[in-house]
Design a protein around this motif. Structure first.
Motif, PDB file in Angstrom:
ATOM      1  N   TRP A  20       0.933  -1.283  -0.073  1.00 31.63           N
ATOM      2  CA  TRP A  20      -0.048  -0.075  -0.093  1.00 31.63           C
ATOM      3  C   TRP A  20       0.976   1.289  -0.042  1.00 31.63           C
ATOM      4  CZ3 TRP A  20       0.294   2.929   4.402  1.00 31.63           C
ATOM      5  CH2 TRP A  20       0.898   2.474   5.464  1.00 31.63           C
ATOM      6  N   THR A  21       0.347   2.170  -0.527  1.00 33.21           N
ATOM      7  CA  THR A  21       0.758   3.570  -0.520  1.00 33.21           C
ATOM      8  C   THR A  21       0.091   4.567   0.381  1.00 33.21           C
ATOM      9  OG1 THR A  21      -0.672   4.557  -2.152  1.00 33.21           O
ATOM     10  CG2 THR A  21       1.312   3.384  -3.104  1.00 33.21           C
ATOM     11  N   ASP A  72     -12.535  -3.946 -11.052  1.00 43.40           N
ATOM     12  CA  ASP A  72     -13.276  -2.825 -10.294  1.00 43.40           C
ATOM     13  C   ASP A  72     -12.661  -3.006  -8.943  1.00 43.40           C
ATOM     14  OD1 ASP A  72     -14.764  -5.170  -9.987  1.00 43.40           O
ATOM     15  OD2 ASP A  72     -16.336  -3.804  -9.235  1.00 43.40           O
ATOM     16  N   GLN A  73     -12.178  -3.885  -8.433  1.00 45.15           N
ATOM     17  CA  GLN A  73     -11.611  -4.188  -6.995  1.00 45.15           C
ATOM     18  C   GLN A  73     -10.137  -4.205  -7.045  1.00 45.15           C
ATOM     19  OE1 GLN A  73     -13.463  -4.477  -4.193  1.00 45.15           O
ATOM     20  NE2 GLN A  73     -15.320  -4.165  -6.007  1.00 45.15           N
ATOM     21  N   LYS A  74      -9.483  -4.114  -8.372  1.00 44.28           N
ATOM     22  CA  LYS A  74      -7.954  -4.300  -8.367  1.00 44.28           C
ATOM     23  C   LYS A  74      -7.225  -3.080  -7.986  1.00 44.28           C
ATOM     24  CE  LYS A  74      -6.921  -8.388  -9.914  1.00 44.28           C
ATOM     25  NZ  LYS A  74      -8.102  -9.240  -9.348  1.00 44.28           N
ATOM     26  N   THR A  75      -6.384  -3.175  -7.080  1.00 47.68           N
ATOM     27  CA  THR A  75      -5.612  -1.925  -6.617  1.00 47.68           C
ATOM     28  C   THR A  75      -4.201  -1.939  -7.684  1.00 47.68           C
ATOM     29  OG1 THR A  75      -4.200  -3.431  -5.101  1.00 47.68           O
ATOM     30  CG2 THR A  75      -6.450  -1.988  -4.221  1.00 47.68           C
ATOM     31  N   ILE A  86      -0.441   4.718 -17.870  1.00 50.35           N
ATOM     32  CA  ILE A  86      -1.377   4.829 -16.692  1.00 50.35           C
ATOM     33  C   ILE A  86      -0.389   4.430 -15.317  1.00 50.35           C
ATOM     34  CG2 ILE A  86      -3.077   3.437 -15.337  1.00 50.35           C
ATOM     35  CD1 ILE A  86      -4.220   5.770 -17.011  1.00 50.35           C
ATOM     36  N   LEU A  87       0.264   3.451 -15.401  1.00 53.35           N
ATOM     37  CA  LEU A  87       1.152   3.166 -14.120  1.00 53.35           C
ATOM     38  C   LEU A  87       1.992   4.222 -13.920  1.00 53.35           C
ATOM     39  CD1 LEU A  87       1.370  -0.964 -14.705  1.00 53.35           C
ATOM     40  CD2 LEU A  87      -0.137   0.646 -13.209  1.00 53.35           C
ATOM     41  N   ASN A  88       2.876   4.531 -14.729  1.00 52.54           N
ATOM     42  CA  ASN A  88       3.579   5.572 -14.857  1.00 52.54           C
ATOM     43  C   ASN A  88       3.002   6.940 -14.268  1.00 52.54           C
ATOM     44  OD1 ASN A  88       5.706   4.094 -15.729  1.00 52.54           O
ATOM     45  ND2 ASN A  88       5.598   4.612 -17.579  1.00 52.54           N
ATOM     46  N   LYS A  89       2.056   7.363 -14.498  1.00 55.75           N
ATOM     47  CA  LYS A  89       1.217   8.368 -14.014  1.00 55.75           C
ATOM     48  C   LYS A  89       0.607   8.224 -12.413  1.00 55.75           C
ATOM     49  CE  LYS A  89      -2.551  11.550 -15.412  1.00 55.75           C
ATOM     50  NZ  LYS A  89      -3.198  11.710 -13.953  1.00 55.75           N
ATOM     51  N   LYS A 142       1.938   9.192  -6.661  1.00 58.28           N
ATOM     52  CA  LYS A 142       1.906   8.688  -5.351  1.00 58.28           C
ATOM     53  C   LYS A 142       0.635   7.726  -5.185  1.00 58.28           C
ATOM     54  CE  LYS A 142       5.799  10.767  -4.311  1.00 58.28           C
ATOM     55  NZ  LYS A 142       7.097   9.993  -4.530  1.00 58.28           N
ATOM     56  N   GLU A 143       0.045   7.320  -6.148  1.00 60.61           N
ATOM     57  CA  GLU A 143      -1.098   6.387  -6.161  1.00 60.61           C
ATOM     58  C   GLU A 143      -0.854   5.157  -6.323  1.00 60.61           C
ATOM     59  OE1 GLU A 143      -4.400   6.955  -5.599  1.00 60.61           O
ATOM     60  OE2 GLU A 143      -4.494   9.096  -5.553  1.00 60.61           O
ATOM     61  N   ALA A 144       0.286   4.673  -6.729  1.00 64.32           N
ATOM     62  CA  ALA A 144       1.048   3.354  -6.893  1.00 64.32           C
ATOM     63  C   ALA A 144       2.469   3.342  -6.671  1.00 64.32           C
ATOM     64  CB  ALA A 144       0.903   2.958  -8.216  1.00 64.32           C
TER      65      ALA A 144
END
Length: 428
Positions: free
Chosen positions: A99-100, A155-158, A194-197, A202-204
């Protein structure tokens, strides 16, 4: 060493009563975040070591009793907040989620939908549409749709669950659907972006990032596409043969306009307006930035001198197909469209144009290749290369952001060059 969960009193800013806010502090990997609790204390009654309020004993004064009871209630709330924070962190650990702090904040502040990839992508798509980046929005929307087909629980995936195992499984899924390498590359580039963004915001976290040096290699999916440039004899047919049907003649002139305008794309032609015509160097020029990369940093405008051939084509096209608003090429046919409505209208016209080109190819007996909007662009680039124009100049004329894209266009020689080179084998 800082505790992961703690309560600290501010010492810099006091409220109107001279009290200081007590905040929840969460620490992870040398980063910290504070949460307001609407609890206030003064120096006299705050126990910094034990992170709670001091409770007086044997209080008789009514006012002091009331204040003492308030401090007891505050301590009870602090204990509840601590337990709540512990439960959230333990929940992440049970689910093996790296988690972040943003994800903790989402859970602690009851924003459970945030911090998950589907909602994050939906919000990004919405922003792109609202800011006029319709093509990019459609790309991300198509990728999200495919991801939902792959994983019914998306929809449940972090973000931490989008790891190398997830990505490898997605690639197998796409292959089973018959997707070729370049199509799979299209989806993976959007997912990587998307992952880079998300990591930047700091969302991922980078710990489970599936791409990079030791991860999934997107570039390996690249496949050489079928050559889409015309032999000289076919190009001369299009230049010199007037079509019998108005729609085909319209397509023929648009094709030539694109060819003479350095392979300008159909989308970019459609968006050209009066203010894109600029006078300098003793002549008139079409000056524009490519629609798909116009917002990228360092993108330079393309400058096309309006020659007699270009002027003749524009006049001829406008004579039979009047323009609307202040567009200079008769592609947009309905006045007043803007934003996404305009973009979708142009995409509709694009499909019709490709249909007209297919009919034109049949009429001109161009049967061994498919005539599409991209062919004029590729033909222009290959014609320049055949005439020893440097790749740097070709790249500038095409409006490419880097030489890598230009090299992809030109690295595979046409068969006539190979055939000439092969003659050396027989001349020894």
């Amino acid at each position: 060493m800082l505790s992961m969960i703690s309560f600290v009193k501010r010492n810099d800013i006091a409220n109107a009563q001279g009290l200081y806010a007590v905040r929840l502090r969460i620490c992870k990997e040398r980063q910290r975040r504070y949460f307001s609790l609407n609890i206030f204390a003064d120096n006299e009654y705050w126990d910094e070591k034990n992170e709670c309020f001091r409770i007086l004993k044997n209080v008789r004064d009514i006012k002091q009793k009331e204040e003492n009871e308030q401090r007891k209630r505050y301590n009870y709330l602090l204990n509840c907040y601590r337990l709540r924070a512990q439960e959230i962190i333990e929940g992440f650990q049970r689910e093996n989620i790296d988690w972040t702090l943003n994800q903790f904040a989402d859970a602690f502040l009851n924003k459970s939908k945030q911090g998950k990839i589907k909602v994050y992508m939906e919000n990004h798509i919405k922003t792109l549409r609202e800011t006029g980046h319709i093509g990019n929005a459609n790309c991300y929307a198509a990728t999200l749709n495919m991801l939902e087909h792959y994983d019914s629980r998306l929809d449940q995936k972090t973000f931490s669950e989008i790891d190398i195992k997830f990505v490898n499984g997605f690639d197998v899924f796409l292959q089973k659907r018959g997707c070729k390498g370049n199509t799979r590359k299209y989806y993976f580039k959007a997912l990587r972006s998307i992952l880079n963004k998300a990591i930047l915001e700091k969302e991922a976290t980078e710990k489970t990032y599936p791409f990079g040096k030791a991860g999934f290699q997107i570039e390996k999916l690249t496949e050489e596409t079928e050559k889409r440039y015309l032999p000289v004899e076919y190009l001369n047919k299009i230049k010199n043969t007037v079509s019998e049907k108005p729609q085909r003649e319209y397509a023929r002139k648009l094709f030539l306009l694109s060819y003479y305008c350095y392979g300008i794309s159909f989308i970019d032609m459609a968006y050209l307006r009066r203010n894109n015509i600029v006078k300098f160097n003793g002549g008139e020029y079409i000056v524009y930035k490519r629609h798909k990369i116009q917002h990228q940093k360092g993108v330079k405008p393309i400058k096309i001198k309006i020659t007699k051939e270009i002027e003749h084509l524009l006049d001829s096209l406008n004579k039979n197909n009047p323009t609307v608003d202040d567009f200079i090429v008769p592609i947009v046919s309905i006045s007043g469209y803007t934003g996404e409505k305009l973009y979708n209208h142009i995409r509709g016209r694009y499909k019709k144009y490709n249909g007209y080109l297919a009919e034109l190819a049949e009429e001109l007996q161009i049967t061994d290749m498919k005539l599409t909007t991209y062919v004029s662009r590729h033909t222009m680039a290959m014609m320049l290369q055949r005439n020893d124009i440097s790749r740097e100049q070709i790249s500038q004329m095409l409006g490419h952001a880097d030489m890598k894209t230009t090299n992809t266009y030109l690295d595979s020689f046409d068969t006539t060059v190979i055939d000439e080179a092969a003659k050396v084998l027989y001349d020894v």
